[in-house]
Enzyme design. Structure first.
Site, PDB file in Angstrom:
ATOM      1  N   GLY A   1       0.831  -1.205   0.000  1.00  0.00           N
ATOM      2  CA  GLY A   1       0.000   0.000   0.000  1.00  0.00           C
ATOM      3  C   GLY A   1       0.862   1.250   0.000  1.00  0.00           C
ATOM      4  O   GLY A   1       0.369   2.374  -0.033  1.00  0.00           O
ATOM      5  N   THR A   2       2.175   1.033   0.019  1.00  0.00           N
ATOM      6  CA  THR A   2       3.132   2.119   0.184  1.00  0.00           C
ATOM      7  C   THR A   2       3.440   2.850  -1.112  1.00  0.00           C
ATOM      8  O   THR A   2       3.860   4.007  -1.077  1.00  0.00           O
ATOM      9  CB  THR A   2       4.442   1.525   0.708  1.00  0.00           C
ATOM     10  OG1 THR A   2       4.681   0.302  -0.018  1.00  0.00           O
ATOM     11  CG2 THR A   2       4.332   1.178   2.177  1.00  0.00           C
TER      12      THR A   2
ATOM     13  N   GLY B   1      12.060  -0.272   2.817  1.00  0.00           N
ATOM     14  CA  GLY B   1      11.705  -0.798   1.503  1.00  0.00           C
ATOM     15  C   GLY B   1      11.861   0.187   0.361  1.00  0.00           C
ATOM     16  O   GLY B   1      12.341  -0.174  -0.716  1.00  0.00           O
TER      17      GLY B   1
ATOM     18  N   ARG C   1      16.061  12.341  -0.238  1.00  0.00           N
ATOM     19  CA  ARG C   1      15.278  12.619  -1.448  1.00  0.00           C
ATOM     20  C   ARG C   1      13.913  11.938  -1.335  1.00  0.00           C
ATOM     21  O   ARG C   1      13.814  10.768  -0.970  1.00  0.00           O
ATOM     22  CB  ARG C   1      16.024  12.092  -2.668  1.00  0.00           C
ATOM     23  CG  ARG C   1      15.210  12.158  -3.949  1.00  0.00           C
ATOM     24  CD  ARG C   1      16.022  11.640  -5.127  1.00  0.00           C
ATOM     25  NE  ARG C   1      16.886  12.670  -5.661  1.00  0.00           N
ATOM     26  CZ  ARG C   1      18.124  12.464  -6.114  1.00  0.00           C
ATOM     27  NH1 ARG C   1      18.649  11.272  -6.085  1.00  0.00           N
ATOM     28  NH2 ARG C   1      18.834  13.465  -6.584  1.00  0.00           N
TER      29      ARG C   1
ATOM     30  N   ASN D   1       8.798   9.993  -4.500  1.00  0.00           N
ATOM     31  CA  ASN D   1       7.491  10.329  -5.067  1.00  0.00           C
ATOM     32  C   ASN D   1       6.727  11.131  -4.018  1.00  0.00           C
ATOM     33  O   ASN D   1       6.160  10.559  -3.087  1.00  0.00           O
ATOM     34  CB  ASN D   1       6.740   9.054  -5.444  1.00  0.00           C
ATOM     35  CG  ASN D   1       5.353   9.341  -6.021  1.00  0.00           C
ATOM     36  OD1 ASN D   1       4.899  10.489  -6.055  1.00  0.00           O
ATOM     37  ND2 ASN D   1       4.673   8.290  -6.458  1.00  0.00           N
TER      38      ASN D   1
ATOM     39  N   LYS E   1      15.758   8.225   1.960  1.00  0.00           N
ATOM     40  CA  LYS E   1      15.687   7.474   3.210  1.00  0.00           C
ATOM     41  C   LYS E   1      14.265   6.959   3.352  1.00  0.00           C
ATOM     42  O   LYS E   1      13.413   7.224   2.509  1.00  0.00           O
ATOM     43  CB  LYS E   1      16.107   8.351   4.390  1.00  0.00           C
ATOM     44  CG  LYS E   1      17.607   8.623   4.378  1.00  0.00           C
ATOM     45  CD  LYS E   1      18.117   9.280   5.638  1.00  0.00           C
ATOM     46  CE  LYS E   1      17.900  10.754   5.662  1.00  0.00           C
ATOM     47  NZ  LYS E   1      18.863  11.461   6.547  1.00  0.00           N
TER      48      LYS E   1
ATOM     49  N   VAL F   1      10.435   6.591   4.619  1.00  0.00           N
ATOM     50  CA  VAL F   1       9.437   7.584   5.011  1.00  0.00           C
ATOM     51  C   VAL F   1       8.137   6.895   5.452  1.00  0.00           C
ATOM     52  O   VAL F   1       7.180   7.535   5.835  1.00  0.00           O
ATOM     53  CB  VAL F   1       9.245   8.593   3.835  1.00  0.00           C
ATOM     54  CG1 VAL F   1       8.357   8.021   2.757  1.00  0.00           C
ATOM     55  CG2 VAL F   1       8.754   9.927   4.323  1.00  0.00           C
ATOM     56  N   GLY F   2       8.154   5.568   5.472  1.00  0.00           N
ATOM     57  CA  GLY F   2       6.928   4.823   5.760  1.00  0.00           C
ATOM     58  C   GLY F   2       6.539   4.797   7.222  1.00  0.00           C
ATOM     59  O   GLY F   2       5.381   4.558   7.548  1.00  0.00           O
ATOM     60  N   GLU F   3       7.500   5.022   8.100  1.00  0.00           N
ATOM     61  CA  GLU F   3       7.183   4.925   9.526  1.00  0.00           C
ATOM     62  C   GLU F   3       7.391   6.237  10.265  1.00  0.00           C
ATOM     63  O   GLU F   3       6.919   6.406  11.389  1.00  0.00           O
ATOM     64  CB  GLU F   3       8.052   3.826  10.171  1.00  0.00           C
ATOM     65  CG  GLU F   3       7.770   2.470   9.549  1.00  0.00           C
ATOM     66  CD  GLU F   3       8.542   1.310  10.160  1.00  0.00           C
ATOM     67  OE1 GLU F   3       8.044   0.182  10.092  1.00  0.00           O
ATOM     68  OE2 GLU F   3       9.649   1.523  10.690  1.00  0.00           O
TER      69      GLU F   3
END
Ligand code: MOS
Length: 737
Positions: free
Chosen positions: A474-475, A516, A620, A623, A693, A695-697
């Site tokens: 979903g990321t 990821g 960076r 998206n 780096k 950014v999901g958490e």
């Protein structure tokens, strides 16, 4: 390819596709129902039977006997598998508790049996006819009561060094500090509550097993299934191209996969299994509850001289601690410091990773303690963080951060939010029945990299195809991988096909620990570099000065279409990105600052978010559109942690009582007003050639503390026992007129 020095002459830096806000390439498939999730894959194998898992009705003890006669005789039933007929199972690297109980039961709702039938309804009805006789044993279910027996990690435990640290003389410096905070916080057990339940279809062909499942880490799934079923891993194929959320709950295969495989072997039919929502909380993993003590000593100038963070959590025998002290090692300066984790043995379901394990709950304590310190100092909370910034690892001052712009996040975030308008005195701002307050907290999450491989090919039509076992939970993995390949090969996005989530593809980093995005695209970068060399070699170009652009490759005054270069048989290359010393030499982390405005109902104590804003620095941003989605989703989860999420333990019988979405509350749309996200414009060339780096958490880290601090500012009630539900708030509210 090994990444051990910042990449120069890097095609990614062109940023013609990378770094652009890009719609999900899998979006149309998802909204039109053409992206099949595991349980929906009716077409992948014929003759699928349905399995329903029966979970243990005790938390600890033994199965005396299982009477399956009635279940087996029920209409449509094809078989019942339990420990008594499943054969021997191996021990996997990843599982604390076995995924099939017997004869011992290790936790409530641990799988005891699977009932397989022609239809789901038949399997479910027959499952109710299974009679299991248990010998119940006493267990430990209460963290507070077990705190005294909680143990430090053993000397050979890697956790010992990781989150149990001591530098300088904390006790002495704390005793001498003119300004101090010493507070204890508690956070409850939490459940991931991803949308898609754990689900698997398993099919055997001779001794070869194929699993269509929902999983974050394909290579781990293959390894663990191999170990558990004692099947060579070459004989196992795992497919998980679409995942309806994971948050850590699908880092490892769970009972749906193992029981489906056992059942399919027993009934000689493909078997599909989904965990029913009420099973998930007790059958699978959860984020463990913590008790945390934070002590901070500072000078009158606000500079921290002593900081200590201790955390107590529990897990099954052989399990691990919640690493809630992790961020306290790196977030603020201070010469004298210590952190400690203590682990109690509890017989609750397995505690494990949930989005930002460690920091997500650690910051709920640390960042409220910082708010308390700011108030004691009569200092602005943003300013307090700024004066305690550090550009080096405070434990090892010779070690720098690869990049750290926490101060930039604090300043930009405060500006956008309008922090200057905050009244520092609690309970002063009123809007009708609402007491209005503002709060802030820092966000911090470690940046980890994992080796990651991919295969990239160009066909005779100039279409670039990427294959890697990476998952998209979903990321937005599909999209950033396509952007990476498009940038590297100089083709438009619609000329890229991305194939994910299949163990027959090169092994990727998988999706976990917010590694990821950066890691999997770095693996695609490595494969693309190799493919560029292959193209250049074939054309007799010098690969160093070949330019890939507009679907062509150019060198000097020669320009050849990629389609032509690839030829009718195509070209392909495979490589893996690995990490050398840079990842160790530099402390790597992501940073941010959350700002929240809340209203607290003066009569009922109900807290509502009014607005929320954050500024983040994470290298960076590959998206900006999907990254923003990650951050607002995580901020939402932080609000849930602050205000509502709690898995309630029945301390007599050892299970989570509120095991569905009616009773385990997570925020819904009506709870979340506008969220504003700013990414600082930066690249971090020490993390990978992508200069990105994770950014999901990051977004969940600190978000809940900002909410708690805003509630204090609104009404003067400081609650250190999460979640901050209205019963706790109202108990502290003065009688308001
Ligand atoms: Mo994450 S909790 O490593 O999916």
């Amino acid at each position: 390819m090994k990444f051990d020095t910042p990449a120069t002459n890097n095609p990614i830096d062109r940023q013609t596709v990378i770094g652009k806000a890009t719609d999900r390439i899998d979006g149309p498939r998802k909204v039109s129902g053409q992206a099949p999730y595991a349980y929906e894959r009716h077409d992948v194998v014929a003759n699928q039977a349905y399995g329903v898992i029966v979970g243990a009705a005790i938390a600890k003890g033994r199965i005396r006997s299982i009477d399956a006669d009635d279940a087996e005789a029920a209409p449509g039933v094809l078989g019942v598998v339990s420990w008594s007929n499943a054969g021997t199972l191996g021990k996997s690297d990843s599982h604390t508790a076995k995924l099939l109980a017997g004869p011992d039961v290790e936790h409530y709702d641990q799988a005891v049996a699977i009932v397989v039938a022609e239809t789901f309804e038949q399997a479910r009805a027959a499952a109710k006819l299974l009679r299991v006789d248990y010998a119940r044993a006493p267990g430990s279910f209460d963290l507070e009561a077990s705190k005294g027996s909680a143990k430090a990690p053993k000397p050979d435990d890697p956790q010992k060094d990781k989150n149990n640290t001591s530098v300088g003389d904390f006790a002495g410096a704390f005793a001498r500090a003119p300004v101090k905070v010493d507070q204890t916080f508690t956070t409850p057990d939490q459940s991931h509550m991803m949308m898609e339940p754990h689900a698997t279809i398993a099919a055997w062909e001779g001794d070869k097993l194929t699993i269509w499942t929902s999983n974050q880490m394909i290579a781990w799934a293959v390894r663990d299934l191999g170990q558990t079923l004692m099947v060579p891993k070459e004989n196992i194929r795992v497919l998980s191209p679409y995942v309806g959320g994971g948050f850590g709950s699908k880092l490892w295969v769970r009972s749906d996969a193992v029981m489906a495989a056992l059942a399919a072997r027993a009934v000689k039919r493909p078997v599909k299994v989904a965990l029913a929502r009420p099973q998930i909380m007790n059958n699978t993993t959860h984020r463990p509850a913590t008790i945390q003590r934070v002590r901070i000593g500072a000078g009158r100038d606000g500079k921290i001289t002593a900081i200590a963070h201790e955390s107590w959590s529990g897990d099954l025998p052989g399990g691990g601690p919640e690493t809630a002290t992790a961020q306290t090692r790196l977030l603020y300066a201070g010469a004298n410091r210590m952190t400690a984790t203590r682990l109690a043995t509890l017989d609750l379901p397995e505690g494990n990773a949930m989005r930002a394990p460690g920091e997500a709950v650690g910051l709920l304590a640390l960042e409220v303690a910082m708010d308390e310190l700011a108030e004691t100092l009569k200092m602005d909370p943003v300013q307090l963080r700024i004066v305690n910034d550090t550009q080096v690892d405070p434990e090892k001052p010779q070690r720098q951060f690869s990049q750290r712009n926490l101060v930039g996040c604090l300043r930009a975030g405060a500006d956008r939010f309008g922090w200057a308008k905050r009244n520092p005195v609690p309970g002063q701002v009123r809007d009708g029945r609402w007491l209005v307050g503002m709060g802030m907290a820092c966000a911090f999450r470690e940046n980890m990299n994992q080796k990651s491989a991919a295969r990239v090919g160009i066909d005779g039509k100039g279409v670039v195809t990427v294959a890697t076992d990476m998952t998209d939970i979903g990321t937005g993995s599909y999209t950033i991988i396509a952007q990476t390949a498009a940038e590297m090969m100089g083709v438009p996005l619609d000329k890229v096909v991305v194939l994910l989530g299949d163990s027959s593809f090169p092994a990727s980093s998988g999706s976990g620990g917010q590694w990821g995005g950066n890691s999997s695209t770095a693996g695609v970068y490595a494969a693309c570099m190799k493919l560029r060399e292959a193209v250049a070699a074939k054309l007799g170009f010098n690969s160093a000065d070949a330019v890939f652009e507009g679907g062509k490759v150019r060198s000097g005054n020669r320009s050849v279409a990629l389609a032509e270069a690839a030829g009718p048989s195509g070209l392909s290359a495979e490589d893996r990105m690995e990490y050398g010393d840079l990842a160790k030499t530099y402390a790597q982390a992501t940073f941010g600052a959350h700002f929240v405005e809340v209203g607290v109902d003066a009569a009922t104590g109900e807290a509502r978010i009014r607005r929320m804003s954050g500024a983040f620095a994470a290298g960076r941003i590959l998206n900006p559109k999907s990254a923003r989605s990650q951050v607002i989703g995580a901020m939402t989860m932080g609000i849930g942690a602050a205000l509502m999420e709690e898995a309630v333990v029945d301390k007599r019988f050892g299970y989570f009582v509120n095991h569905d979405m009616a009773e385990y509350h997570v925020p819904v749309h009506a709870d979340i007003p506008h969220q504003d996200v700013l990414f600082l414009d930066e690249v971090d060339d020490k993390t990978s050639p992508m200069k990105a780096k994770g950014v999901g958490e990051l977004g969940i880290c600190g978000a809940g503390a900002a909410v708690a601090n805003a509630i204090y500012n609104a009404c003067g009630v400081r609650i250190r026992d999460y979640p901050l539900t209205l019963d706790k708030i109202i108990a502290g509210l003065p009688a308001m007129v």
